[in-house]
Design an enzyme around this catalytic site. Sequence first.
Site, PDB file in Angstrom:
ATOM      1  N   TYR A 119       0.935  -1.388   0.025  1.00 63.23           N
ATOM      2  CA  TYR A 119       0.236  -0.179   0.067  1.00 63.23           C
ATOM      3  C   TYR A 119       0.931   1.380   0.104  1.00 63.23           C
ATOM      4  O   TYR A 119       2.169   1.213  -0.177  1.00 63.23           O
ATOM      5  CB  TYR A 119      -0.957  -0.109   1.349  1.00 63.23           C
ATOM      6  CG  TYR A 119      -2.098   0.949   1.340  1.00 63.23           C
ATOM      7  CD1 TYR A 119      -3.007   0.784   0.383  1.00 63.23           C
ATOM      8  CD2 TYR A 119      -2.361   1.512   2.619  1.00 63.23           C
ATOM      9  CE1 TYR A 119      -4.235   1.638   0.251  1.00 63.23           C
ATOM     10  CE2 TYR A 119      -3.342   2.303   2.609  1.00 63.23           C
ATOM     11  CZ  TYR A 119      -4.594   2.259   1.481  1.00 63.23           C
ATOM     12  OH  TYR A 119      -5.381   3.094   1.638  1.00 63.23           O
ATOM     13  N   LYS A 174     -20.253 -19.820 -11.738  1.00 69.49           N
ATOM     14  CA  LYS A 174     -19.294 -19.923 -12.960  1.00 69.49           C
ATOM     15  C   LYS A 174     -17.897 -19.516 -12.411  1.00 69.49           C
ATOM     16  O   LYS A 174     -17.106 -20.017 -12.634  1.00 69.49           O
ATOM     17  CB  LYS A 174     -19.700 -18.970 -14.206  1.00 69.49           C
ATOM     18  CG  LYS A 174     -21.219 -19.356 -14.559  1.00 69.49           C
ATOM     19  CD  LYS A 174     -21.064 -19.918 -15.804  1.00 69.49           C
ATOM     20  CE  LYS A 174     -22.391 -20.433 -16.451  1.00 69.49           C
ATOM     21  NZ  LYS A 174     -22.545 -21.240 -17.509  1.00 69.49           N
TER      22      LYS A 174
END
Length: 476
Positions: A119, A174
């Site tokens: 970060y 999916k």
Amino acid sequence: MEKNSSLGNGLGGKSIILRLEMNTKEIKFGQVASAIFEAGGDMVAIDVIQASGDVTVRDITITVTDSVDVQNVTSRIRSLKGVRLVNVSDRTFLMHLGGKIEIQPKVPIHNRDDLSRVYTPDVARVCAAIQEDPKKAYTLTIKRNTVAVISDGSAVLGLGNIGPYAAMPVMEGKSMLFKELAGVDSFPICLDTQDTEEIIACIKALAPAFGGINLEDIASPRCFEIEARLRDELDIPVFHDDQHGTAVVLYAALINALKIVGKSLDSIKVVVCGIGAAGVACSKILLAAGVKNIVGVDREGALVAGNSYANSMWEWYAEHTNPERLQGSLKDVIQGADVFIGLSAGGILSREDVQSMADQPIVFAMANPVPEIKPEEVEDIVAVMATGRSDYPNQINNVLCFPGIFRAALDCRATTINEEMKLAAAEAIASAVSDEERNPSYIIPSVFNQNVVKAIRELVVKAAIDSGVARKIPRE
Ligand SMILES: NC(=O)c1ccc[n+]([C@@H]2O[C@H](COP(=O)([O-])OP(=O)(O)OC[C@H]3O[C@@H](n4cnc5c(N)ncnc54)[C@H](O)[C@@H]3O)[C@@H](O)[C@H]2O)c1
Ligand SMILES: O=C(O)C[C@H](O)C(=O)O
Ligand SMILES: [Mg+2]
């Protein structure tokens, strides 16, 4: 959960868990078991939750077939003295609690040093590197291995236009299969718009994060334009699964089914019912493979050249199929057909229709979740029968294609998924069933056959390289 609306809705056999509190002084477990059996339930597991004194609490897992109303089982139990039905839960719903996937970090963040790398501030150096060379997005972000599964909720399975919220469980499924079967990270996205231009704009706007776009359950004819435009305008593969995934698997299954009946592609009459996304793509792959006699049927009957259709895809379809210009309903045109391919709606094909087909009929009833005809209605008169479902033999479902074809496309960083790659995938799927293994109940490999994704990847990467759309030669 007891008044769960999914119970007894005709969408397939169910597995439910009944929590029962029994007073053993008043009733024996054998009596409860008999009552469940008589009401049509098949007991598959018993878990003792609590056993103190005369009171025991048990979870009874039962399965009930499509034709049995769960309410029969529960009211039968309620009628027994000494039993209290504490709760009814549906195992399928339990598996969906909180959704089916989650995102996990790949590196731990234990301290300030870790934090400052993943970060601010150090992440900024990585951003700058990508700004300088956008190709680095593939090496330094999730783009390399991530596919978006995107729907507008307008043609979900055979359930129709159920909207983006209701479509999410299918898209999550999916995504889960992408990861489980091929190691592809995938994110389900259901858009709250059914406007073609808005859908295109949304997908283009979110494409930078992804290495590929798997369009899913978008109604025809809108799906054709959306896919064509995105394929032109994006440099990552865009693949409408209901069209091409289905066509690849259907073609593989048909190659093997024809070997069983000893017929050839160029001699058969094929009736395709449901000329939507899947029906059009399946017909196109069969035409390209050399099938000469395809008759397409939709709600209004056979599509015939010379008629005019509001749907421009149907105009094209009628011009390129139905050489004998057969008119009429499914009942009329199915007579003498060698193959039925259903991509329409549940229960629309009758036993009499199948009886009117040619010798050794092949019936692929692929509507989900309810097939055009149930295998048990015709098993004695068909040569080969297949559905799209996991609970019958011969599952012709695009899940056999999309994980492997995207694995290959991502690994060779293909710009697109082209015809050559689709045919290679079909060949890989068909040849996963050997000559010795092939029989009427085994024309298509199982989703769990670990060789399928590997075989698809190998042939599809080769096809991508040979056809010039690979941007990278993968290792191995
Ligand atoms: N097994 C698989 O892998 C697979 C893959 C894709 C789609 N499907 C199934 O195929 C069906 C269609 O999916 P799609 O994505 O092409 O949807 P779609 O909405 O694009 O097309 C469906 C077509 O079927 C037609 N239709 C509906 N009811 C009909 C009827 N009674 N008689 C004749 N035609 C009828 C519609 O008019 C439409 O043209 C769904 O049930 C879906 O679950 C299965
Ligand atoms: O989702 C499936 O099971 C297959 C296919 O994509 C469908 O829409 O029916
Ligand atoms: Mg689908």
